[in-house]
Design an enzyme around this catalytic site. Sequence first.
Site, PDB file in Angstrom:
ATOM      1  N   ARG A  49      -8.151  27.841 -41.693  1.00 37.88           N
ATOM      2  CA  ARG A  49      -7.993  29.001 -40.813  1.00 37.88           C
ATOM      3  C   ARG A  49      -8.963  30.103 -41.212  1.00 37.88           C
ATOM      4  NH1 ARG A  49      -2.890  28.950 -37.727  1.00 37.88           N
ATOM      5  NH2 ARG A  49      -3.523  31.016 -37.093  1.00 37.88           N
ATOM      6  N   THR A 105      -0.209  27.385 -34.837  1.00 33.47           N
ATOM      7  CA  THR A 105      -1.012  27.296 -33.620  1.00 33.47           C
ATOM      8  C   THR A 105      -0.068  27.222 -32.425  1.00 33.47           C
ATOM      9  OG1 THR A 105      -2.523  26.014 -34.975  1.00 33.47           O
ATOM     10  CG2 THR A 105      -2.982  26.078 -32.628  1.00 33.47           C
TER      11      THR A 105
END
Length: 248
Positions: A49, A105
């Site tokens: 990320r 997500t």
Amino acid sequence: MAKGRLRLGVNIDHVATVRNARGGANPDPIRAAILAQEAGADGITAHLREDRRHISDADIEGLMAALTLPLNFEMAATDEMQKIALRHKPHAVCIVPEKREERTTEGGLEVAREENRLAHFIAPLRDAGCRVSLFVAADRPQIESAARIGATIVELHAGAYCDLHAEGHFVARDAELERLREMATYADSLGLEVHVGHGLAYDTVQPVAAFPEVMELNIGHFLIGEAIFLGLAPAIAEMRRLMDTARG
Ligand code: PXP
């Protein structure tokens, strides 16, 4: 008709989440990946990320060096991530939407609205030999766009199906499952390889595993949680057994 053995990609992000809660080196996601490999995983998934909240750059280097299994490198469509992917050339890249404030997500990639940008974004990754996967909602326009821009794979977001199951909304859950089934068939008809991921657990995996067009499931959070109780290898073995039984 099932198209062969369904693959299990084990997502090890949350081994890194636990490590990062204290800093230091334990538990080591690379060790988890090697154990998952020995326990019957067909691939390892890791999401680097932008905020590096779990997997680190060093983890990706370590995974590339240590694994014989294919690495599915999850990343946002940013210049920084593209450079990292082009440096490592993992077996597959899975492009996901990313918002700093989200816990995970939450939605699928907006391919239809960003078709042009994404087409340019994935071209060098494909040229470098990476299989390009787009993480999308089970939504016809998104799948059509993914096919148009030359993605190899769509990974369908199973989060809504799993949440509805957990909340006991079984009619809505079944409608969502039907949508996933229809869109798996549709994506396959466009020549896309179909994967499914997000939120899958022992009590939700089997209906999805039974879809003949689905070639791979990517599962992380539940397996890492279950590893606390069973150990990682038995937790993976049980998921593998449920998948194989459903595939029949
Ligand atoms: N597939 C994709 C594209 C994901 O973003 C995630 C979560 O990072 C997963 C699969 C795994 O989801 P979970 O950890 O809920 O099993």
